[in-house]
Design a protein around this motif. Structure first.
Motif, short mmCIF file in Angstrom:
data_model
loop_
_atom_site.label_atom_id
_atom_site.label_comp_id
_atom_site.label_asym_id
_atom_site.label_seq_id
_atom_site.Cartn_x
_atom_site.Cartn_y
_atom_site.Cartn_z
N UNK A 1 37.63 30.23 26.87
CA UNK A 1 36.19 30.01 26.80
C UNK A 1 35.46 30.76 27.89
N UNK A 2 35.98 30.72 29.12
CA UNK A 2 35.31 31.42 30.22
C UNK A 2 35.40 32.93 30.04
N UNK A 3 36.56 33.42 29.63
CA UNK A 3 36.68 34.86 29.42
C UNK A 3 35.76 35.34 28.31
N UNK A 4 35.69 34.58 27.22
CA UNK A 4 34.83 34.94 26.10
C UNK A 4 33.37 34.96 26.50
N UNK A 5 32.95 33.98 27.31
CA UNK A 5 31.56 33.92 27.77
C UNK A 5 31.23 35.14 28.63
N UNK A 6 32.16 35.51 29.50
CA UNK A 6 31.92 36.69 30.35
C UNK A 6 31.90 37.97 29.52
N UNK A 7 32.82 38.07 28.57
CA UNK A 7 32.84 39.26 27.71
C UNK A 7 31.54 39.40 26.94
N UNK A 8 31.05 38.29 26.41
CA UNK A 8 29.81 38.32 25.63
C UNK A 8 28.62 38.73 26.48
N UNK A 9 28.67 38.38 27.76
CA UNK A 9 27.56 38.69 28.67
C UNK A 9 27.71 40.06 29.31
N UNK A 10 28.83 40.72 29.07
CA UNK A 10 29.05 42.02 29.68
C UNK A 10 29.35 41.92 31.17
N UNK A 11 29.89 40.79 31.60
CA UNK A 11 30.25 40.59 33.00
C UNK A 11 31.76 40.58 33.16
N UNK A 12 32.19 40.96 34.35
CA UNK A 12 33.61 40.85 34.68
C UNK A 12 33.92 39.42 35.13
N UNK A 13 35.13 38.97 34.81
CA UNK A 13 35.64 37.70 35.34
C UNK A 13 36.69 38.03 36.39
N UNK A 14 36.46 37.55 37.61
CA UNK A 14 37.39 37.75 38.73
C UNK A 14 37.70 36.36 39.29
N UNK A 15 38.50 35.58 38.59
CA UNK A 15 38.66 34.16 38.92
C UNK A 15 39.32 33.93 40.27
N UNK A 16 38.92 32.85 40.91
CA UNK A 16 39.50 32.44 42.19
C UNK A 16 40.77 31.64 41.90
N UNK A 17 41.87 32.02 42.54
CA UNK A 17 43.15 31.35 42.26
C UNK A 17 43.40 30.17 43.19
N UNK A 18 42.46 29.86 44.08
CA UNK A 18 42.66 28.75 45.02
C UNK A 18 42.80 27.41 44.31
N UNK A 19 42.34 27.33 43.06
CA UNK A 19 42.48 26.08 42.30
C UNK A 19 43.89 25.94 41.75
N UNK A 20 44.34 26.93 40.98
CA UNK A 20 45.62 26.76 40.29
C UNK A 20 46.82 27.23 41.11
N UNK A 21 46.69 28.30 41.87
CA UNK A 21 47.76 28.79 42.75
C UNK A 21 49.05 29.10 41.99
N UNK A 22 48.95 29.39 40.72
CA UNK A 22 50.11 29.51 39.84
C UNK A 22 50.17 30.90 39.21
N UNK A 23 51.32 31.56 39.35
CA UNK A 23 51.49 32.87 38.74
C UNK A 23 51.34 32.86 37.21
N UNK A 24 51.88 31.87 36.49
CA UNK A 24 51.70 31.90 35.03
C UNK A 24 50.23 31.87 34.60
N UNK A 25 49.41 31.14 35.34
CA UNK A 25 47.99 31.09 34.97
C UNK A 25 47.30 32.39 35.37
N UNK A 26 47.64 32.94 36.53
CA UNK A 26 47.07 34.22 36.92
C UNK A 26 47.40 35.30 35.90
N UNK A 27 48.65 35.31 35.45
CA UNK A 27 49.05 36.29 34.43
C UNK A 27 48.24 36.11 33.15
#
Length: 362
Positions: free
Chosen positions: A24-50
């Protein structure tokens, strides 16, 4: 293994909700023409970063060098370190990150910090791309006025190894703003941010960063904003759902499984999850967590290994009963555990993920 077979307390990640939130967040950013550069301090997990990168995230945001180092195996090519770097002992680590990434951006957070960053850059021996922090109301790091921003920009222009690459802010103050004032507050914030940016160079990117505002910016205020950097959106918590209505409670993707271990009085139950599980973070009303199933059960006090349950449904609880809770603040919960358990829509365990960046505070 079923969730009923797990020991408690356990940190559960609900896989379908996680995937929904990421998409949902990626789709919203794509629709707006913005980049998503998420902060990993919440999940701290390689599988989610990937997964964030697979879905289209342009890069990752990290708070500390150790977080960035922990995320390198994700395949990330661009990282922004959104924290004030000052320690000359970190120069070799910064240089190593520069060498392993296509782009490492660092923060410049004040006039005083600009001088220290320039000195540090000379020791790093690599060109550093600096994002200037703007205080948008949190009263933490960042310039407070155009004049200060102009002085920092002029100073960096004279520094051979530091280039001003854009502007950022963390608008965490919106967690405490009334919901009906959020939209107008976002408009004012972005107007102020653009004014400072435009006084320096309108071509430079602007990167606000908070799960409180990211969707609102994407859905109607993306003009002049090149990227957003939300973190907590991946899981959600009470702060983003029941406290602020930024996301539905039903979309919260992380829960704490705990067991009722005592009923000292008729209106009090104790669970086996305390501050070492939930942390000491609470809502403004003093609640550390609420029952995920909608029952009137709130964790209103914590010791290290005990949570104090109050609410109308306490009277029906039995010792040994297991309850799933939504925490007040998810980021600290993840950092306190060694692993999270991924469960599917039928509550069966599909994976156990180590928290790769747990305790990465240096």
């Amino acid at each position: 293994m079923h969730v009923d077979d797990l020991a408690s307390p356990s940190i559960l990640v609900l896989a379908p909700r996680l995937e929904h939130n990421l998409r949902a967040m990626q789709s919203a950013c794509d629709a707006a023409g913005m980049e998503l550069r998420p902060h990993i301090k919440t999940h701290k997990l390689l599988p989610i970063a990937r997964r964030q990168l697979e879905l289209g995230a342009k890069g990752l945001t990290c708070a500390k060098l150790s977080e960035a180092e922990a995320m390198l195996p994700s395949g990330v090519r661009e990282i922004f370190l959104a924290h004030s770097l000052v320690d000359h002992r970190q120069a070799a680590r910064i240089a190593a990150l520069c060498d392993q990434l296509d782009e490492l951006r660092v923060a410049v957070t004040s006039e005083a910090h600009a001088e220290t960053l320039i000195t540090l850059a000379a020791q790093v021996g690599r060109p550093l791309h600096a994002m200037m922090a703007i205080d948008s109301g949190l009263d933490r790091e960042g310039v407070r006025d155009v004049a200060s921003a102009q002085r920092i920009a002029a100073r960096l222009a004279r520094a051979p190894q530091v280039e001003l690459a854009g502007f950022y802010t963390h608008e965490g103050q919106f967690y405490t703003k009334p919901n009906d004032q959020r939209e107008a507050g976002i408009v004012r914030m972005l107007t102020d941010l653009r004014a400072i940016r435009d006084a320096i160079d309108p071509a430079l990117p602007l990167w606000p960063g908070s799960s409180m505002t990211a969707r609102a910016i994407a859905d109607g205020h993306a003009d002049g904003v090149q990227a957003v950097r939300p973190g907590a959106y991946v899981f959600g918590d009470m702060a983003l759902s029941t406290s602020t209505d930024v996301m539905p409670f039903a979309d919260v993707a992380l829960e704490v499984l705990a067991t009722v271990v005592d009923r000292p009085t008729a209106d009090l139950a104790l669970i086996d999850a305390g501050s070492k599980t939930f942390s000491s973070d609470r809502t403004a009303a003093g609640v550390s967590a609420v029952a995920a199933d909608g029952r009137d059960l709130s964790v209103v006090r914590v010791n290290e290994e005990h949570g104090y349950l109050r609410g109308a449904d306490v009277a029906s609880l039995q010792l040994g009963e297991r309850i799933r809770f939504v925490p007040a603040h998810v980021c600290t919960v993840v950092n306190l555990t060694s692993h999270v358990t991924l469960i599917d829509s039928d509550d069966y365990v599909s994976a156990s993920w180590p928290v790769d960046a747990r305790g990465c505070t240096q």
